[in-house]
Write a protein that holds these residues in place. Structure first.
Motif, PDB file in Angstrom:
ATOM      1  N   LEU A  14     -11.712  -6.166 -11.092  1.00  0.00           N
ATOM      2  CA  LEU A  14     -11.531  -7.233 -10.111  1.00  0.00           C
ATOM      3  C   LEU A  14     -12.854  -7.610  -9.438  1.00  0.00           C
ATOM      4  N   ALA A  15     -13.700  -6.603  -9.171  1.00  0.00           N
ATOM      5  CA  ALA A  15     -15.008  -6.882  -8.574  1.00  0.00           C
ATOM      6  C   ALA A  15     -15.923  -7.577  -9.576  1.00  0.00           C
ATOM      7  N   PHE A  16     -15.872  -7.147 -10.826  1.00  0.00           N
ATOM      8  CA  PHE A  16     -16.669  -7.739 -11.901  1.00  0.00           C
ATOM      9  C   PHE A  16     -16.367  -9.228 -12.032  1.00  0.00           C
ATOM     10  N   GLU A  17     -15.101  -9.595 -11.922  1.00  0.00           N
ATOM     11  CA  GLU A  17     -14.689 -10.996 -12.039  1.00  0.00           C
ATOM     12  C   GLU A  17     -15.340 -11.858 -10.951  1.00  0.00           C
TER      13      GLU A  17
ATOM     14  N   VAL B  89       0.843  -1.199   0.000  1.00  0.00           N
ATOM     15  CA  VAL B  89       0.000   0.000   0.000  1.00  0.00           C
ATOM     16  C   VAL B  89       0.877   1.247   0.000  1.00  0.00           C
ATOM     17  N   ALA B  90       1.953   1.232   0.785  1.00  0.00           N
ATOM     18  CA  ALA B  90       2.891   2.363   0.785  1.00  0.00           C
ATOM     19  C   ALA B  90       3.510   2.528  -0.594  1.00  0.00           C
TER      20      ALA B  90
ATOM     21  N   LEU C 153      -8.235   3.966  -0.241  1.00  0.00           N
ATOM     22  CA  LEU C 153      -8.455   3.471  -1.599  1.00  0.00           C
ATOM     23  C   LEU C 153      -7.321   2.540  -2.027  1.00  0.00           C
ATOM     24  N   ALA C 154      -6.087   2.913  -1.699  1.00  0.00           N
ATOM     25  CA  ALA C 154      -4.948   2.045  -2.021  1.00  0.00           C
ATOM     26  C   ALA C 154      -5.039   0.736  -1.243  1.00  0.00           C
ATOM     27  N   ASP C 155      -5.464   0.821   0.010  1.00  0.00           N
ATOM     28  CA  ASP C 155      -5.651  -0.363   0.848  1.00  0.00           C
ATOM     29  C   ASP C 155      -6.675  -1.298   0.204  1.00  0.00           C
ATOM     30  N   ARG C 156      -7.807  -0.753  -0.241  1.00  0.00           N
ATOM     31  CA  ARG C 156      -8.836  -1.585  -0.859  1.00  0.00           C
ATOM     32  C   ARG C 156      -8.355  -2.144  -2.209  1.00  0.00           C
ATOM     33  N   LEU C 157      -7.621  -1.356  -2.988  1.00  0.00           N
ATOM     34  CA  LEU C 157      -7.130  -1.838  -4.272  1.00  0.00           C
ATOM     35  C   LEU C 157      -6.207  -3.042  -4.090  1.00  0.00           C
ATOM     36  N   HIS C 158      -5.283  -2.950  -3.128  1.00  0.00           N
ATOM     37  CA  HIS C 158      -4.381  -4.088  -2.914  1.00  0.00           C
ATOM     38  C   HIS C 158      -5.144  -5.288  -2.375  1.00  0.00           C
ATOM     39  N   ASN C 159      -6.123  -5.070  -1.515  1.00  0.00           N
ATOM     40  CA  ASN C 159      -6.939  -6.188  -1.029  1.00  0.00           C
ATOM     41  C   ASN C 159      -7.711  -6.850  -2.169  1.00  0.00           C
TER      42      ASN C 159
ATOM     43  N   ARG D 132      -6.680  -7.042  -5.240  1.00  0.00           N
ATOM     44  CA  ARG D 132      -5.715  -7.796  -6.032  1.00  0.00           C
ATOM     45  C   ARG D 132      -5.458  -9.186  -5.457  1.00  0.00           C
ATOM     46  N   THR D 133      -5.675  -9.333  -4.160  1.00  0.00           N
ATOM     47  CA  THR D 133      -5.445 -10.633  -3.511  1.00  0.00           C
ATOM     48  C   THR D 133      -6.758 -11.265  -3.049  1.00  0.00           C
TER      49      THR D 133
END
Length: 696
Positions: free
Chosen positions: A186-189, A52-53, A137-143, A145-146
């Motif tokens: 990613l959510a669509f998938e 995230v950083a 937002l960065a925290d949610r984006l990385h979450n 991705r995994t």
């Protein structure tokens, strides 16, 4: 995962004066605090805050934001406290970490409440410091991705739904389109796996079969502009899979019917070159009318600037083209984060206006569902542009009306709206505005928002303000009814009720003020015995329990009539015991009994008027009420439940009007007296299912 020295070097590249020692200390701190914790993927947990950083360094954010990203889960998931963070990294970092932590403490709440509370906390935290949102937002984006490592399908779908409903729209609202697109994909998938696979397979097939068509079109565009003396960069790409699916669902078309799958970006040297390039493209290829949008002269609220057009290429192929400068492109992809101005004590462009509206929505929202409705309206709709007579520009959702426009200009102007001129012509308030309309609001000094406006306004700000005004008015009216009922209750007490007794009653009933006591009485939340007991504890012990009045025989007697003279209660005003009444008698006819304020009395000037009153034992009459219900599941059941609770016999119930989202009913009720009818109206007005309730 980024190594410690790699992260520090990234920050120093764009912020040479950053505190290298503090950055190192923060990296070590998060590694030590998270220790042996593991993620669902099996990776060490500290890899998440480090990544995230890293996302924050991609946006070239200040060192406090980088440190916040490193520490954002320590207070939530380790033994570290905010005081520890403050002692080690200063008050500013502690405040930011605390803001992000508060957004994360709601995972155990029910889904609708959690989503609403997320929005509420987001918006309030953003109002204090936008960096809280950027880290989250960065925290949610990385979450995201995994996300595929989480075994529970239900949990994956819940997180994906929350992402596509809340986080992606907020990313779009602050102009972070790269984040928005990746979150959506990613959510669509997760949410539509079959559709995701079908569209991505089709795109792969097109890519394999096009024979370099995307590159060929990009080259043709670049050559046409180069021949005109313009130096540009042209980037060709396929449209986003989620965007294609959304367009298919919105337009009810198949994949084969989507003709503008390819899109191209033209990066120019200057704004003037953007407009020159647009003219060249429109003269080289036919453009599609209605598809041109100029977001350079009229940027979106989030600061997005670009020219959009659609061309018909060879073989009737439709392609989208966006033209922008390199600086516009950088800002468009990363929004507020790309032109961070926090160090200079400024707010990033585009933040203040829409954020102020969202905060106002938070304050006005009555429940979680209402908050979600209003905020989604505010952050995720297609826009139109309208102007004030002096030329000020306002962006509104498609379908917006003059009332929406008035509230967008100022809440007070919206509240005082009585009419509107659109392009110089008086038009109904429910008229939908078009692009470029000039709107002049006609206001009245003593006017107030009307409940009927909820039937056509579309902006969250307008709906929130109208509902708040209606609730305030209703509260005042119910409290005033409560005062009248209180006076009647007090008159039956053994001693005069003064200020001291009322104050003590408020405390005994655990209410906040005397006004709340009167509201509770008017809304039938307190019965007579409860009020009496609160005023004089112990007084009701010896009082007999009242019988259900419906078990008694219905008795109507009228004083002031000659013995043997017949009478009937007028159906125009439906008087009930307790109303002030008057009789009208025509020669050869009986007496018709009216309420003193009945409008039909104006037609009885040739009749004999009789001063009447109710007999001492009068009990039971037909009162008519008009109730406006919200058109929602269970509303009618809620209303009839109120009648049952208040021991009311419903004689007739007629739907007299249906205009979504409202349904209007005229109802004849057999009630004991005017106090009984007043309690029923108060209970109806207090119900969330009821928009309006009045006596006819």
């Amino acid at each position: 995962m980024l190594r410690q020295y790699e992260l520090v070097e990234r920050v120093l590249e764009y912020e040479p004066d950053a505190d290298e020692a503090m950055l190192n200390r923060a990296y070590v701190y998060t590694v030590q605090k998270h220790g042996s914790q593991k993620r669902a993927s099996g990776d060490p947990y500290f890899s998440h805050p480090v990544e995230v950083a890293g996302l924050m360094t991609d946006l070239k954010l200040d060192q406090e934001t980088i440190i916040t990203a490193l520490l954002h889960d320590t207070v939530e998931d380790t033994l570290a406290t905010i005081d520890d963070v403050r002692a080690n990294f200063g008050s500013e970092v502690a405040r930011l970490v605390d803001g992000v932590t508060k957004l994360s403490k709601i995972e155990a709440m029910p889904e609708d409440e959690r989503a609403a509370e997320n929005l509420r906390k987001f918006l309030l935290a953003m109002s204090e410091d936008i960096r809280v949102l950027l880290v989250k937002l960065a925290d949610r984006l990385h979450n995201m991705r995994t996300l595929h490592f989480i075994k529970s399908e239900e949990k994956r779908r819940r997180i994906a739904r929350e992402t596509i409903d809340i986080y992606a729209p907020l990313a779009e609202r602050v102009g972070m389109y790269e984040y928005m697109r990746e979150m959506q994909l990613l959510a669509f998938e997760q949410l539509e796996p079959a559709a995701y696979k079908t569209i991505t397979d089709r795109l792969t097939h097109i890519r394999e079969q096009d024979g370099g068509q995307v590159d060929a079109i990009a080259l043709a565009i670049k050559q046409a502009l180069s021949e005109a003396g313009l130096s540009v960069e042209v980037i060709g790409r396929e449209k986003h899979p989620y965007s294609i699916w959304h367009k298919m669902a919105e337009r009810h078309v198949t994949f084969e019917q989507i003709t503008d799958i390819m899109a191209f970006r033209v990066i120019c040297e200057s704004e003037a070159d953007c407009y020159r390039a647009l003219g060249i493209l429109h003269t080289t290829w036919q453009f599609l009318p209605g598809r041109f949008k100029d977001y350079i002269s009229t940027p979106k609220n989030n600061g997005y600037r670009s020219l959009h057009t659609a061309l018909i290429y060879e073989n009737s192929m439709r392609v989208e083209v966006q033209l922008r400068t390199r600086e516009m492109h950088r800002r468009n992809e990363f929004g507020l984060a790309a032109h961070w101005a926090y160090k200079q004590g400024e707010r990033p462009d585009g933040q203040v206006g829409w954020l102020r509206d969202l905060i106002e929505i938070v304050d006005a929202s009555h429940d979680p569902e209402e908050l979600l409705e209003h905020t989604r309206l505010a952050i995720y709709q297609d826009r139109i542009f309208a102007f004030t007579p002096k030329g000020s520009l306002f962006q509104l959702p498609k379908g917006a009306t003059p009332v929406d426009f008035a509230f967008a200009v100022h809440t007070d102007l919206g509240a005082q709206t009585v009419g509107a001129k659109i392009n110089g012509r008086h038009m109904p308030l429910r008229t939908q505005l078009g692009n470029g309309d000039v709107v002049e609001i006609v206001k009245g000094k003593d006017s107030e928002p009307q409940l009927s406006w909820l039937g056509f306004v579309v902006t969250g700000k307008a709906r929130a303000a109208i509902r708040r005004a209606v609730r305030q008015k209703e509260h005042t009216e119910v409290a005033e009814l409560g005062r009248k009922l209180f006076d009647e209750i007090a008159s039956r007490m053994p001693a005069k009720i003064g200020k001291k007794a009322r104050t003590a009653a408020v405390e005994r009933l655990d209410l906040s003020s005397e006004d709340e006591l009167m509201y509770a009485i008017g809304a039938a939340k307190l019965d007579d015995r409860a009020v009496m007991e609160a005023l004089v504890p112990g007084y009701t012990a010896d009082l007999p329990v009242e019988e259900d009045w419906l078990k008694r025989e219905r008795v109507i007697s009228i004083r002031g009539l000659t013995a043997g003279v017949g009478f009937q209660l007028a159906e125009c005003c439906h008087p009930v015991p307790g109303d002030r009444i008057v009789g009208l008698r025509k020669p050869g006819e009986g007496v018709e009994v009216h309420a003193i304020d009945c409008l039909s009395l104006a037609n009885g000037l040739e009749s004999d008027w009789l001063d009447l009153s109710w007999g001492q034992r009068s009990s039971g009459a037909i009162g008519r009420v008009r109730v406006v219900l919200y058109d929602q599941m269970g509303a009618l059941a809620d209303m009839t439940g109120i009648f049952a609770t208040n021991h009311v016999n419903v004689k007739t119930l007629d739907q007299v009007q249906y205009e979504p989202p409202f349904a209007t009913y005229d109802i004849d009720l057999e009630v004991q007296d005017v106090a009984h009818l007043t309690r029923i109206l108060s209970a109806l007005r207090a119900s969330d299912a009821v928009a309006q309730a009045e006596r006819v």
